[in-house]
Design a protein around this motif. Structure first.
Motif, mmCIF file in Angstrom:
data_model
loop_
_atom_site.group_PDB
_atom_site.id
_atom_site.type_symbol
_atom_site.label_atom_id
_atom_site.label_comp_id
_atom_site.label_asym_id
_atom_site.label_seq_id
_atom_site.Cartn_x
_atom_site.Cartn_y
_atom_site.Cartn_z
ATOM 1 N N LEU A 82 -14.280 0.262 -0.563
ATOM 2 C CA LEU A 82 -13.798 -0.817 -1.421
ATOM 3 C C LEU A 82 -12.593 -0.372 -2.246
ATOM 4 O O LEU A 82 -11.576 -1.072 -2.312
ATOM 5 N N PHE A 83 -12.697 0.801 -2.866
ATOM 6 C CA PHE A 83 -11.589 1.300 -3.691
ATOM 7 C C PHE A 83 -10.353 1.581 -2.835
ATOM 8 O O PHE A 83 -9.222 1.405 -3.300
ATOM 9 N N GLN A 84 -10.555 2.018 -1.615
ATOM 10 C CA GLN A 84 -9.410 2.221 -0.720
ATOM 11 C C GLN A 84 -8.723 0.884 -0.443
ATOM 12 O O GLN A 84 -7.494 0.790 -0.428
ATOM 13 N N LEU A 85 -9.534 -0.157 -0.256
ATOM 14 C CA LEU A 85 -9.005 -1.483 0.015
ATOM 15 C C LEU A 85 -8.248 -2.047 -1.183
ATOM 16 O O LEU A 85 -7.236 -2.741 -1.026
ATOM 17 N N THR A 86 -8.730 -1.735 -2.382
ATOM 18 C CA THR A 86 -8.103 -2.276 -3.590
ATOM 19 C C THR A 86 -6.964 -1.393 -4.104
ATOM 20 O O THR A 86 -6.429 -1.634 -5.191
ATOM 21 N N GLY A 87 -6.603 -0.370 -3.343
ATOM 22 C CA GLY A 87 -5.468 0.459 -3.713
ATOM 23 C C GLY A 87 -5.722 1.367 -4.889
ATOM 24 O O GLY A 87 -4.822 1.593 -5.708
ATOM 25 N N GLU A 88 -6.933 1.919 -4.982
ATOM 26 C CA GLU A 88 -7.286 2.838 -6.060
ATOM 27 C C GLU A 88 -7.705 4.180 -5.444
ATOM 28 O O GLU A 88 -8.898 4.483 -5.352
ATOM 29 N N PRO A 89 -6.727 4.981 -5.008
ATOM 30 C CA PRO A 89 -7.032 6.192 -4.236
ATOM 31 C C PRO A 89 -7.876 7.225 -4.964
ATOM 32 O O PRO A 89 -8.714 7.885 -4.343
ATOM 33 N N ASP A 90 -7.660 7.387 -6.257
ATOM 34 C CA ASP A 90 -8.445 8.387 -6.991
ATOM 35 C C ASP A 90 -9.920 8.013 -7.004
ATOM 36 O O ASP A 90 -10.798 8.871 -6.807
ATOM 37 N N LEU A 91 -10.203 6.736 -7.244
ATOM 38 C CA LEU A 91 -11.585 6.272 -7.258
ATOM 39 C C LEU A 91 -12.191 6.332 -5.860
ATOM 40 O O LEU A 91 -13.371 6.672 -5.703
ATOM 41 N N ALA A 92 -11.377 6.008 -4.857
ATOM 42 C CA ALA A 92 -11.873 6.056 -3.476
ATOM 43 C C ALA A 92 -12.269 7.482 -3.111
ATOM 44 O O ALA A 92 -13.357 7.716 -2.562
ATOM 45 N N GLU A 93 -11.393 8.426 -3.412
ATOM 46 C CA GLU A 93 -11.697 9.819 -3.064
ATOM 47 C C GLU A 93 -12.932 10.317 -3.797
ATOM 48 O O GLU A 93 -13.784 10.996 -3.209
ATOM 49 N N ASN A 94 -13.049 9.982 -5.051
ATOM 50 C CA ASN A 94 -14.220 10.393 -5.825
ATOM 51 C C ASN A 94 -15.501 9.838 -5.214
ATOM 52 O O ASN A 94 -16.517 10.536 -5.115
ATOM 53 N N SER A 95 -15.465 8.587 -4.752
ATOM 54 C CA SER A 95 -16.653 7.971 -4.160
ATOM 55 C C SER A 95 -17.018 8.628 -2.833
ATOM 56 O O SER A 95 -18.195 8.890 -2.565
ATOM 57 N N PHE A 96 -16.025 8.893 -1.994
ATOM 58 C CA PHE A 96 -16.309 9.556 -0.718
ATOM 59 C C PHE A 96 -16.889 10.954 -0.952
ATOM 60 O O PHE A 96 -17.836 11.376 -0.270
ATOM 61 N N ASN A 112 -14.854 8.241 7.290
ATOM 62 C CA ASN A 112 -14.134 7.352 6.366
ATOM 63 C C ASN A 112 -13.258 8.147 5.401
ATOM 64 O O ASN A 112 -12.128 7.736 5.093
ATOM 65 N N TYR A 113 -13.766 9.276 4.963
ATOM 66 C CA TYR A 113 -12.973 10.133 4.073
ATOM 67 C C TYR A 113 -11.764 10.688 4.824
ATOM 68 O O TYR A 113 -10.653 10.760 4.285
ATOM 69 N N GLY A 114 -11.971 11.054 6.090
ATOM 70 C CA GLY A 114 -10.862 11.524 6.904
ATOM 71 C C GLY A 114 -9.787 10.473 7.073
ATOM 72 O O GLY A 114 -8.586 10.763 6.982
ATOM 73 N N VAL A 115 -10.202 9.232 7.318
ATOM 74 C CA VAL A 115 -9.240 8.124 7.452
ATOM 75 C C VAL A 115 -8.477 7.935 6.143
ATOM 76 O O VAL A 115 -7.257 7.708 6.150
ATOM 77 N N PHE A 116 -9.196 8.038 5.030
ATOM 78 C CA PHE A 116 -8.539 7.930 3.721
ATOM 79 C C PHE A 116 -7.492 9.031 3.550
ATOM 80 O O PHE A 116 -6.351 8.767 3.142
ATOM 81 N N LEU A 117 -7.870 10.266 3.855
ATOM 82 C CA LEU A 117 -6.934 11.391 3.716
ATOM 83 C C LEU A 117 -5.721 11.214 4.625
ATOM 84 O O LEU A 117 -4.591 11.517 4.233
ATOM 85 N N TYR A 118 -5.946 10.718 5.832
ATOM 86 C CA TYR A 118 -4.845 10.449 6.762
ATOM 87 C C TYR A 118 -3.878 9.430 6.157
ATOM 88 O O TYR A 118 -2.665 9.585 6.257
ATOM 89 N N SER A 119 -4.439 8.391 5.525
ATOM 90 C CA SER A 119 -3.596 7.353 4.915
ATOM 91 C C SER A 119 -2.768 7.895 3.756
ATOM 92 O O SER A 119 -1.750 7.319 3.389
ATOM 93 N N GLN A 120 -3.221 9.023 3.194
ATOM 94 C CA GLN A 120 -2.499 9.667 2.089
ATOM 95 C C GLN A 120 -1.570 10.780 2.591
ATOM 96 O O GLN A 120 -1.035 11.555 1.796
ATOM 97 N N ASP A 121 -1.399 10.856 3.911
ATOM 98 C CA ASP A 121 -0.574 11.891 4.547
ATOM 99 C C ASP A 121 -1.100 13.302 4.291
ATOM 100 O O ASP A 121 -0.340 14.284 4.355
ATOM 101 N N ARG A 122 -2.383 13.426 4.069
ATOM 102 C CA ARG A 122 -3.020 14.733 3.876
ATOM 103 C C ARG A 122 -3.680 15.118 5.206
ATOM 104 O O ARG A 122 -4.895 15.126 5.351
ATOM 105 N N PHE A 123 -2.822 15.427 6.169
ATOM 106 C CA PHE A 123 -3.264 15.532 7.559
ATOM 107 C C PHE A 123 -4.162 16.737 7.820
ATOM 108 O O PHE A 123 -5.105 16.643 8.610
#
Length: 257
Positions: A82-96, A112-123
């Motif tokens: 949800l936080f990833q969808l709402t554009g709140e990366p810090d909260l999204a990462e904390n939740s994952f 899901n955490y991997g997909v999030f990290l990929y979206s942040q260019d943290r390959f």
């Protein structure tokens, strides 16, 4: 014969403790079942609302799930999405991270955490999480995790690992479209046009066309001199994806000819 009362009293006491213990255990078990039912219900609703892009309703249900069990790995994973969808990366990462701390073997949260990290260019970090997820032989979307390994390896320049991951992915699930297209693109770059065309054809039989697949089709058919098929791909790209980068690239090259 008269019963000695000092034998009788302890027996009653033992029985009362036994019955009391049964009742307590039964009540405890019922509460646990009710708690799990509530948790499952809130999670099902939260995920359903998330898929419908009803973010407020999704949030409410995930929060209710966390009130039932604040350590629920599923609820923290849901909040991460949800936080990833709402554009709140810090909260999204904390939740994952909380989801994985609660259950390090919850593979879906790791993906899901991997997909999030990929979206942040943290390959590099994304790659590590996908690799870990792919080790779970019981994960029902393992082929997709392998395909994600391939995509992430491409972003880090590891072509050899990317190819092996895509091929492995197709060995696990020969109907998964993503690695078909990625292999087709790699083979085109390597000038293995026949193999590229074969994988593209498989992709188009399995999934809907995309700007990337149509643009690849145009270039393949141009090489083989199939003008009708090239024109068909070009028309589809224009009609379906007129504002895509691939269509702009096609127009640029067409104007130069």
């Amino acid at each position: 014969m008269k019963l000695d009362s000092h034998f009788f009293v302890p027996f009653v006491f033992v029985m009362s403790v036994f019955v009391s213990g049964c009742i307590s255990t039964t009540i405890g078990a019922k509460r646990a079942v009710d708690k799990q039912k509530s948790l499952d219900s809130y999670m099902a609703l939260g995920m359903a609302y998330l898929q419908q892009n009803d973010r407020d309703s999704s949030r409410r249900n995930f929060e209710k799930a966390l009130k039932v069990d604040n350590n629920s790995h599923e609820a923290h994973n849901g909040m991460g999405l949800l936080f990833q969808l709402t554009g709140e990366p810090d909260l999204a990462e904390n939740s994952f991270k909380r989801a994985l701390r609660s259950n390090s073997k919850f593979t879906q949260a790791r993906v899901n955490y991997g997909v999030f990290l990929y979206s942040q260019d943290r390959f590099e970090e994304a790659f590590e999480n996908f690799e870990e997820a792919a080790k779970d032989l019981s994960y029902d979307r393992r082929a997709l995790a392998l395909a994600y390994i391939g995509q992430t390896a491409l972003r880090t320049g590891n072509i050899v690992r990317a190819r092996s991951a895509f091929e492995h992915s197709l060995n696990v699930d020969n109907k998964l479209a993503l690695p078909m297209l990625e292999l087709a693109l790699m083979q085109f770059d390597e000038e293995d046009y026949e193999a590229s065309k074969n994988n593209l054809d498989l992709f188009l039989k399995t999934a809907k066309s995309s700007p990337k697949s149509l643009w690849l089709g145009i270039r393949i058919e141009r090489i083989f001199g199939n003008k009708d098929k090239e024109a068909s791909y070009a028309l589809a790209l224009k009609n379906l994806h007129p504002y895509s980068n691939e269509y702009l690239e096609y127009k640029k090259i067409s104007q130069q000819q």
